[in-house]
Design a protein around this motif. Sequence first.
Motif, mmCIF file in Angstrom:
data_model
loop_
_atom_site.group_PDB
_atom_site.id
_atom_site.type_symbol
_atom_site.label_atom_id
_atom_site.label_comp_id
_atom_site.label_asym_id
_atom_site.label_seq_id
_atom_site.Cartn_x
_atom_site.Cartn_y
_atom_site.Cartn_z
ATOM 1 N N ASN A 90 42.110 76.663 49.163
ATOM 2 C CA ASN A 90 43.441 77.142 49.592
ATOM 3 C C ASN A 90 43.368 77.924 50.896
ATOM 4 O O ASN A 90 44.018 78.956 51.046
ATOM 5 N N GLU A 93 46.796 78.412 53.905
ATOM 6 C CA GLU A 93 47.770 79.507 53.966
ATOM 7 C C GLU A 93 47.274 80.717 54.770
ATOM 8 O O GLU A 93 47.980 81.180 55.670
ATOM 9 N N GLN A 125 51.056 70.373 54.283
ATOM 10 C CA GLN A 125 50.819 71.816 54.368
ATOM 11 C C GLN A 125 50.565 72.260 55.814
ATOM 12 O O GLN A 125 51.118 73.266 56.265
#
Length: 182
Positions: A90, A93, A125
């Motif tokens: 992740n 982000e 994303q």
Amino acid sequence: MELSRLEYLQALVTEFQATDSPEAKEQVLANLANFAYDPKNYEYLRQLQVPDLFLDALTEDNETLVEFGMGGLCNLCLDKTNKDYILEANGVEPIINCLSSSNEETVMSAVTTLMYLTTPQSRQQTTALPVVECMLRFSLSASRRLSNLATVFLEDYCTPLQVEEARNLSKHTAVGIPLPKD
């Protein structure tokens, strides 16, 4: 006795984790980011969990640690295994969050890293609407480096529809990510 490459990198990681000195942490992270530039070191850096160290640095209050962490990730993600690891951890982000840094080097590394991390699976994303809006603003920056890089991002990684949607949205909002200071 000369240290092997792995032993040397291990010593750097140990020093980073053991020291309380902000200057020493900055120096060690800068060294690790430089080592991340060489594909010969990728396997060792993964073994020592340096990608996690770089990702963790992105959330530090110390802007210099953020810069070197972002630079290290930028260097690492040219490798497919590292790229996959960052995506699975992740990492997108916190990288996107670095676009709001006041440090131009951090922003440049963040934009470049998003480019390197863009795959058919991650594109949604890495080219999310707020990112595209941000790139539109960066494309108007007084910094030629930043405006050129943002323009490449918009032209090579975004669809015309995404750019148009972001343009329309930014006409209606005053909020956004500020431009980095020169």
